[in-house]
Design an enzyme around this catalytic site. Sequence first.
Site, PDB file in Angstrom:
ATOM      1  N   LYS A   1       2.023   2.213  -6.953  1.00 36.72           N
ATOM      2  CA  LYS A   1       1.584   3.280  -5.749  1.00 36.72           C
ATOM      3  C   LYS A   1       1.375   4.593  -6.229  1.00 36.72           C
ATOM      4  O   LYS A   1       2.053   4.943  -7.313  1.00 36.72           O
ATOM      5  CB  LYS A   1       2.787   3.196  -4.694  1.00 36.72           C
ATOM      6  CG  LYS A   1       2.360   3.890  -3.344  1.00 36.72           C
ATOM      7  CD  LYS A   1       3.109   3.844  -2.454  1.00 36.72           C
ATOM      8  CE  LYS A   1       2.845   4.548  -0.897  1.00 36.72           C
ATOM      9  NZ  LYS A   1       4.016   4.343   0.034  1.00 36.72           N
TER      10      LYS A   1
ATOM     11  N   SER B   1       2.193   2.596   4.413  1.00 36.16           N
ATOM     12  CA  SER B   1       1.418   3.453   3.623  1.00 36.16           C
ATOM     13  C   SER B   1       0.876   3.158   2.255  1.00 36.16           C
ATOM     14  O   SER B   1       0.309   3.121   1.570  1.00 36.16           O
ATOM     15  CB  SER B   1       2.028   4.841   3.428  1.00 36.16           C
ATOM     16  OG  SER B   1       3.214   4.781   2.879  1.00 36.16           O
TER      17      SER B   1
ATOM     18  N   SER C   1       6.869   1.432   4.980  1.00 33.90           N
ATOM     19  CA  SER C   1       5.721   1.363   4.087  1.00 33.90           C
ATOM     20  C   SER C   1       5.614   0.411   2.993  1.00 33.90           C
ATOM     21  O   SER C   1       4.563   0.246   2.496  1.00 33.90           O
ATOM     22  CB  SER C   1       5.655   2.898   3.591  1.00 33.90           C
ATOM     23  OG  SER C   1       5.106   3.672   4.410  1.00 33.90           O
TER      24      SER C   1
END
Lengths: 481, 487
Positions: B79, B154, B178
Amino acid sequence: MPEYETRVGMECHAELLTESKMFCGCRNEFGGEPNSRTCPVCLGLPGSLPVMNKKAVEHVVRTALALNCTISLHSIFHRKNYFYPDLPKGYQISQYGNTPIGTNGWLEIERADGTTKRIRITRVHLEEDTGKLIHSDGAGYSVVDYNRSGVPLMEIVTDFPPDIESAEEARLYAETLRSVLLYLQVSDGKMEQGSLRAEPNPSVRPVGSDTFGVKTELKNLNSFRSVQRGIEYEAKRQIEVIEGGGRVVQETRGWDDDKGVSFSQRSKEVEQEYRYFPEPDLIPLDFDVKWLDSLRESLPELPNEKKRRLAEQYGLPASDAAQLVLERETADFFEAAAKGAKDPKAIANWMLGDLARLANAESVPVHATQVTPGALAGMVGLIESGAITGKIAKSVLEEMVATGKTAAQVVEEKGLTVSGADEVAGIVANVVAANPDVVAKIKAGNDKSIGFLVGQVMKESKGRAKPDDVNRLLKDEIAKQ
Amino acid sequence: MDLHTLTAHELAEKIKSRDVSARAVTDAFLARIEAVDGDVKAFVTVTADRARETADAVDRRLAAGEEVGPLAGVPVALKDNLCTEGVETTCGSKILRGFVPPYNATVVDKLLGAGAVSLGKANMDEFAMGSSTENSALFTTRNPWDLSRVPGGSSGGSAAAVAAGEAPLALGSDTGGSIRQPAAFCGLVGVKPTYGRVSRYGLVAFASSLDQIGPFARNTRDAALLLSVIAGHDPCDSTSVPRPVPDYRAGLNGDVRGLRLGVPSQYFAEGIAPNVQAAVLQAVELLESLGAKVETVSLPYTEYVLPAYYILAPAEASSNLARYDGVRYGHRTTGARDHIGLFEKTRDEGFGAEVKQRIMIGTYALSHGYYDAFYLKAQQARTLIQRDFAACWQSGIDALVTPTAPSVAFGVGEKADDPLAMKLSDICTLSANMAGIPALSQCCGFSEDGLPIGLQLMGPAFSEETLLRIAHAYELATDWHTRRAPL
Ligand SMILES: [Zn+2]
C-alpha cells in the site's frame, strides 16, 4: 502617584544533557553544520514515530525531586498543535494538564541581606525543543536548521500568585535554579547558548490592590544580568503606561540588551488554540516507587544545603559560602583546598578575590585555572608559616595561574623568600643613615614619619621583608642614633 | 503454467525447490500487471527493475545453497502509505507527490529480510480516508470481479492487485476497516491484527491509536505466513507489544470443535443487505456443523461506534496531517508571501475534499471549549465499547462472527456524493479498531451477480491464531476461496 509593587512569574526551559535527542538517536549537541544531526524522526518525516529517551525522563525526575516536587506516578504526554516552520511535525510533544512529571515544589533563594524565601514551583515537565529559523535579511526567504529539533527540554514554572516580588529576586531564582541544574548535571546551564532560557512574566499593581496586573512575557534574556535589567525596565514601563492612562497589553516582548529596552513581539490577547490531546504514539510513564526512592537517595548535596554546611563547617561568612556554591566544581575546589588548612577562610578569600580575578581574565571559572586546590592550599600555607608575605603571594599566584607551577616552585625560582633578619637589618641601617632628617623628626616625636622609612626599606628589599620585622628593626636602629 | 494463479505457498515451494526461478515468478507477475493493470489500476508505482534485482538476488542465494527466508522470491504489493526507501510514497495524495522516503517502514524491511520481492506501490484513498479508492488523488482502482465497481478502500489497490492475480500477497493498513472491507469486496482474506502486534514505524499515520498494518492473501495459510513475517515488537514503535510471534500457520488444524462463537445481534440489523446476512448466517451454520458452539450475544454500545470513531479518527488525523506544510517535502505552493501563506496555499492545493473535511472535523473536536463535549466524550464511549467486547470474552466467547461490509462492492460513483452512505459501509469494521482487537475478513459466498461477500471474525487481543484457525477450517469446508476474478 500610588506606590506600585512588582510580581514576577518565571518559566524556565533547560535543554537536558543527554547523549541523544529525546525521541531519536541523533546526537544532542550545540551548533554544528545545519541539519547535520537529523533523521526521519526529528525531521517529522511521514511514518516516523517517537521513542522516549529514558535518560531525559530520569533527569526531569531528579530535578523535580531536587525542587521538592511531588512526582506523578503516572505521567502522560500531549501534543501541542501549532504551525511554524521550525516545528517539523506541526505539533510539539509536551506535557499538559494535571500529570506533568513533577508538581508543587519549591526553591529557596537567599537575598543579599541574608534573608531567605521559598519560591513555589507549580510544575516541572518534559518536552521537545524546536528547530531554529534563520532569516536572511532582505533576501525574501528564511531557512531552517533542525539540529535542535527534538532536543529534550525541561520546563520549570513557578506557581501563581507569584512569590517573586522584585527583579533581583527573579535573578536570584534563576541563578539558584541554574546551580541546582548544574549540581544534578542535567543541564549545562549556558544562558548565552540558550540551553537555559528564563522567561519572566512581570506585572505591576498598586500596593494594596487585590487583583494582579496584566503580565507581559520577556524573551531573549541571555544572562542573569539581563533577567534583572529586563524586569526592572519592564516594571517601569508598565507603571508609566498605567500612569499615562493606558493599559498594559498582554504580549510577548523581546529584550534588547544593548539598548536596554524591551519591544513588542507578539500579542497574547487572543488565547492561542493549541488543541492539546494525549500523544497516541507514546505509552504513559509509570514510575516504580522503589526507583523513585533510589533516585531521591542518590541526589547530590544541593547548593542550599552545601552553602549552610560550608558556612558552619569552615566558619565562612554566609555571603562567601553563597558565592562558593554557585557551581559545584567551585565548592569542590574549595573543599579540596580547605581540607586540613589552618585558615579555611583565607582559602575562600583568595578564591573569591585574586584567583577569581585572574580566572576571569582568562575567561574560565575559578576552579578551572592551572592552579590546583593543593597548590592554592600550599600558597596559603607559605603565608601562614611566614615564608612569604601576602603581597608577594599576589604575584606568586599570578605566576601559578600562568604556569601551573606550585607556590613553592615559584618562590624558589624567583628567590622570593622573605629576607633574613640580618639582611633586613643591613638595609634598615642604610636607610636610617641615608635619612637623618626624617630620623630627627621621629626622635622629635613625629611617629608618623616612620612610615616613610618603612616604605624605603620595603622598596630596597623588593617586598620580601616582613613589615613586623621592619618596624621592630627600625625602632631599634633609630633608638641607637 | 500460469504462475500468477498460484498461491504464495505454492510459489515459495517451487522457488525453494528450484522448480522455477524467483526471476521467472517476478517476470510472470510483472507481465500480468502489464496485461491487466490498465483496467484494474491497482498500482501507483511498479518497481520492475528493483523487483527483478531482488528476485535475481534470491536466485543467486539459492544457487549458492544459502538459507533463504520464508517468502523468498514471492512477490508482494505494498500500500502506498508504507515508506519505501528510494521509492516515491504518495499516500494517494497530491501533497506527497515526489516524496521519496530515505527509509523503509519496519514491515518493508521485514518483508525484504524474508526474501519477498516488492512489485510496487498500490493505490489507496488519500491518507487512507475512504472506502472505495475514489478519494485517491491519482485515479480510482477497479474491482477485478466487476470493473464498474469499486474494490473497497482504503487499501483498494492492494486488494485489487491480489484479486487480479497481479500479486499473490499484499500489505494494507486498517484504521476502520481499510483491509477487511476491500478484502470482502474482492473475495480475499484480509487481517487487521491486534493493535501493537505489527510495528507502525514507516506507516504514514492516519489515526495513530487505530492504525494497524496487515496482510491480504487469497487464502488463510498465505495470510498467516505473511502475518508471521511482519508481526513483532519494534523498538522504533513504542506502541508495538513485546510478545513472541508464533508461526501463525502452525495452528491451522481445521479443528473448531468446542470453540464458542458469538453472533452479535447488532451486526445483523437494518442496513445489512439480505444476501450478505444470509451468506454470513449460512457460514455460521457451517461452522456449527463443524463442531463450534454458536450463541447470540449483545454488544449494546455498538450504536456509539460510528459517532465516536468519526471524532477520534479525524482528531488524530488533524494533528498527524499538520506536518504537510510545504517546508520540507512533498508539494510546495509557489508565490506565497509569508510562512502562513505558504502553509495555507500548500495545504489547500495539496489535500483533497475528504481529507480537508476530516481535518476540519478533527480540529473542531479538539478545540478549546469543545474538547470535553467531543474528544473526551468519544474517548469515554471508546472505553465502553472496549468493555462490551471484554464482557464477551469474559463470558467465554472465543470469536465473534459478523458481516464485514453491509453489502457487496458498490458501483464506481454510486456513493461518491453521499459521504454518510460511504461511511456506513464501514459500520461493521470500525469497532475492532476502537477496541484494538484482531479481526479478519474472508469470502463466504457470492451475490447473484457474482460479487464476493465477506464474513468478519473478531477475537480478543492477540487471538490471531484462533481467528485464522476458524477461517482455515471454514476454507477447508468450502471452495469460495478458489474462485478467480474473471479477468
Ligand atoms: Zn533525529
